[in-house]
Structure formats: structure tokens, C-alpha cells
Design a protein around this motif. Structure first.
Motif, PDB file in Angstrom:
ATOM      1  N   VAL A  43      20.157 -41.872 -13.128  1.00 24.36           N
ATOM      2  CA  VAL A  43      19.447 -42.802 -14.008  1.00 24.36           C
ATOM      3  C   VAL A  43      20.434 -43.733 -14.709  1.00 24.36           C
ATOM      4  O   VAL A  43      20.219 -44.942 -14.800  1.00 24.36           O
ATOM      5  CB  VAL A  43      18.606 -42.022 -15.045  1.00 24.36           C
ATOM      6  CG1 VAL A  43      17.976 -42.950 -16.055  1.00 24.36           C
ATOM      7  CG2 VAL A  43      17.561 -41.197 -14.347  1.00 24.36           C
ATOM      8  N   LEU A  44      21.537 -43.169 -15.194  1.00 21.93           N
ATOM      9  CA  LEU A  44      22.541 -43.973 -15.882  1.00 21.93           C
ATOM     10  C   LEU A  44      23.194 -44.983 -14.953  1.00 21.93           C
ATOM     11  O   LEU A  44      23.488 -46.113 -15.351  1.00 21.93           O
ATOM     12  CB  LEU A  44      23.607 -43.067 -16.510  1.00 21.93           C
ATOM     13  CG  LEU A  44      23.125 -42.161 -17.630  1.00 21.93           C
ATOM     14  CD1 LEU A  44      24.230 -41.197 -18.038  1.00 21.93           C
ATOM     15  CD2 LEU A  44      22.658 -42.984 -18.812  1.00 21.93           C
ATOM     16  N   ALA A  45      23.427 -44.594 -13.719  1.00 19.79           N
ATOM     17  CA  ALA A  45      24.041 -45.513 -12.760  1.00 19.79           C
ATOM     18  C   ALA A  45      23.145 -46.722 -12.516  1.00 19.79           C
ATOM     19  O   ALA A  45      23.614 -47.866 -12.509  1.00 19.79           O
ATOM     20  CB  ALA A  45      24.328 -44.786 -11.448  1.00 19.79           C
ATOM     21  N   PHE A  46      21.862 -46.484 -12.336  1.00 19.47           N
ATOM     22  CA  PHE A  46      20.963 -47.604 -12.075  1.00 19.47           C
ATOM     23  C   PHE A  46      20.596 -48.357 -13.348  1.00 19.47           C
ATOM     24  O   PHE A  46      20.290 -49.549 -13.279  1.00 19.47           O
ATOM     25  CB  PHE A  46      19.727 -47.120 -11.319  1.00 19.47           C
ATOM     26  CG  PHE A  46      20.052 -46.757  -9.898  1.00 19.47           C
ATOM     27  CD1 PHE A  46      20.342 -47.750  -8.974  1.00 19.47           C
ATOM     28  CD2 PHE A  46      20.119 -45.445  -9.506  1.00 19.47           C
ATOM     29  CE1 PHE A  46      20.674 -47.432  -7.667  1.00 19.47           C
ATOM     30  CE2 PHE A  46      20.448 -45.105  -8.208  1.00 19.47           C
ATOM     31  CZ  PHE A  46      20.733 -46.107  -7.281  1.00 19.47           C
ATOM     32  N   ALA A  47      20.649 -47.709 -14.489  1.00 18.01           N
ATOM     33  CA  ALA A  47      20.431 -48.426 -15.749  1.00 18.01           C
ATOM     34  C   ALA A  47      21.578 -49.394 -15.979  1.00 18.01           C
ATOM     35  O   ALA A  47      21.365 -50.503 -16.504  1.00 18.01           O
ATOM     36  CB  ALA A  47      20.324 -47.441 -16.908  1.00 18.01           C
ATOM     37  N   MET A  49      23.057 -51.060 -13.782  1.00 14.54           N
ATOM     38  CA  MET A  49      22.822 -52.253 -12.953  1.00 14.54           C
ATOM     39  C   MET A  49      21.963 -53.282 -13.688  1.00 14.54           C
ATOM     40  O   MET A  49      22.034 -54.466 -13.389  1.00 14.54           O
ATOM     41  CB  MET A  49      22.141 -51.872 -11.647  1.00 14.54           C
ATOM     42  CG  MET A  49      22.992 -51.109 -10.696  1.00 14.54           C
ATOM     43  SD  MET A  49      21.995 -50.661  -9.271  1.00 14.54           S
ATOM     44  CE  MET A  49      23.226 -50.646  -8.013  1.00 14.54           C
ATOM     45  N   GLY A  50      21.170 -52.829 -14.624  1.00 16.22           N
ATOM     46  CA  GLY A  50      20.354 -53.761 -15.396  1.00 16.22           C
ATOM     47  C   GLY A  50      20.995 -54.162 -16.707  1.00 16.22           C
ATOM     48  O   GLY A  50      20.890 -55.304 -17.141  1.00 16.22           O
ATOM     49  N   ILE A  51      21.678 -53.210 -17.333  1.00 12.66           N
ATOM     50  CA  ILE A  51      22.278 -53.478 -18.633  1.00 12.66           C
ATOM     51  C   ILE A  51      23.494 -54.395 -18.517  1.00 12.66           C
ATOM     52  O   ILE A  51      23.686 -55.288 -19.340  1.00 12.66           O
ATOM     53  CB  ILE A  51      22.650 -52.157 -19.336  1.00 12.66           C
ATOM     54  CG1 ILE A  51      21.375 -51.390 -19.678  1.00 12.66           C
ATOM     55  CG2 ILE A  51      23.478 -52.408 -20.583  1.00 12.66           C
ATOM     56  CD1 ILE A  51      21.612 -49.984 -20.164  1.00 12.66           C
ATOM     57  N   GLY A  52      24.295 -54.185 -17.477  1.00 12.54           N
ATOM     58  CA  GLY A  52      25.496 -55.004 -17.296  1.00 12.54           C
ATOM     59  C   GLY A  52      25.192 -56.497 -17.216  1.00 12.54           C
ATOM     60  O   GLY A  52      25.731 -57.296 -17.990  1.00 12.54           O
ATOM     61  N   PRO A  53      24.304 -56.913 -16.321  1.00 11.51           N
ATOM     62  CA  PRO A  53      23.958 -58.340 -16.277  1.00 11.51           C
ATOM     63  C   PRO A  53      23.312 -58.851 -17.563  1.00 11.51           C
ATOM     64  O   PRO A  53      23.504 -60.002 -17.944  1.00 11.51           O
ATOM     65  CB  PRO A  53      22.984 -58.434 -15.104  1.00 11.51           C
ATOM     66  CG  PRO A  53      23.346 -57.293 -14.234  1.00 11.51           C
ATOM     67  CD  PRO A  53      23.762 -56.199 -15.171  1.00 11.51           C
TER      68      PRO A  53
END
Length: 97
Positions: A43-47, A49-53
Motif C-alpha cells: 500500500v505504501l509503495a503505491f501510495a 506513486m500518487g503522493i510523489g507527483p
């Protein structure tokens, strides 16, 4: 950036992501004593992907996009490394006591 350079960069990113993510997850599993973070790592890995951008969008707009992405990524990597080192120290402390 030309289409060819973008294509090569995208392929390299996907190769590094697919090959590096299991290694990073293994390193986190070794450090995590309680298994709390280990259970949340997909979950953290894919979160990320959204938080970084999204964080790039909050950075000052005076620089070009590549500079903003590079600075934001460098900042987030520094935070992740600091947290990992802190977890290593905590793990060693817990194992001694």
C-alpha cells in the motif's frame, strides 16, 4: 525531451522499479520487528506513486519540471534513508534488551 529518450527512460524506470521493489521490501522486512510496516508495504509503495507527483506540484514553479522532480525525489529519498537508519538503530536496541 525526445520521444526516444522518454521511451528509454521509461523502460529503465520500469526495470529498476520491478527489480528494486522486492529488494527494498526485503530490506524493510529485516528491519521491521513488529511487522506493521511490512504488512503495509504494498500500500505504501503505491501510495508513494500518487503522493510523489502531488508533492512536485506544491514545489515552487520557478524551475523547470525536471528540476522540481529531481529535488522532490532527492528530498523524499533522504527522508526514507533517515527513517530506515532510525529503524536499524531501533532494531539493534530492541535486540539487545
Amino acid at each position: 525531451m525526445s520521444l526516444g529518450i522518454f521511451y528509454v527512460a521509461s523502460c529503465l524506470f520500469l526495470f529498476a522499479w520491478g527489480g528494486g521493489l522486492p529488494l527494498m521490501m526485503g530490506a524493510v522486512a529485516e528491519v521491521d520487528i513488529t511487522d506493521r510496516v511490512t504488512s503495509l508495504r504494498p500500500v505504501l509503495a503505491f501510495a508513494g506513486m500518487g503522493i510523489g507527483p502531488a508533492l512536485v506540484g506544491f514545489s515552487p514553479g520557478g524551475q523547470d519540471l525536471f528540476q522540481r522532480v529531481l529535488l522532490t525525489t532527492s528530498f523524499l529519498v533522504a527522508i526514507a534513508l533517515a527513517l530506515f537508519c532510525l529503524a536499524q538503530v531501533g532494531r539493534r536496541f530492541m535486540l539487545r534488551h
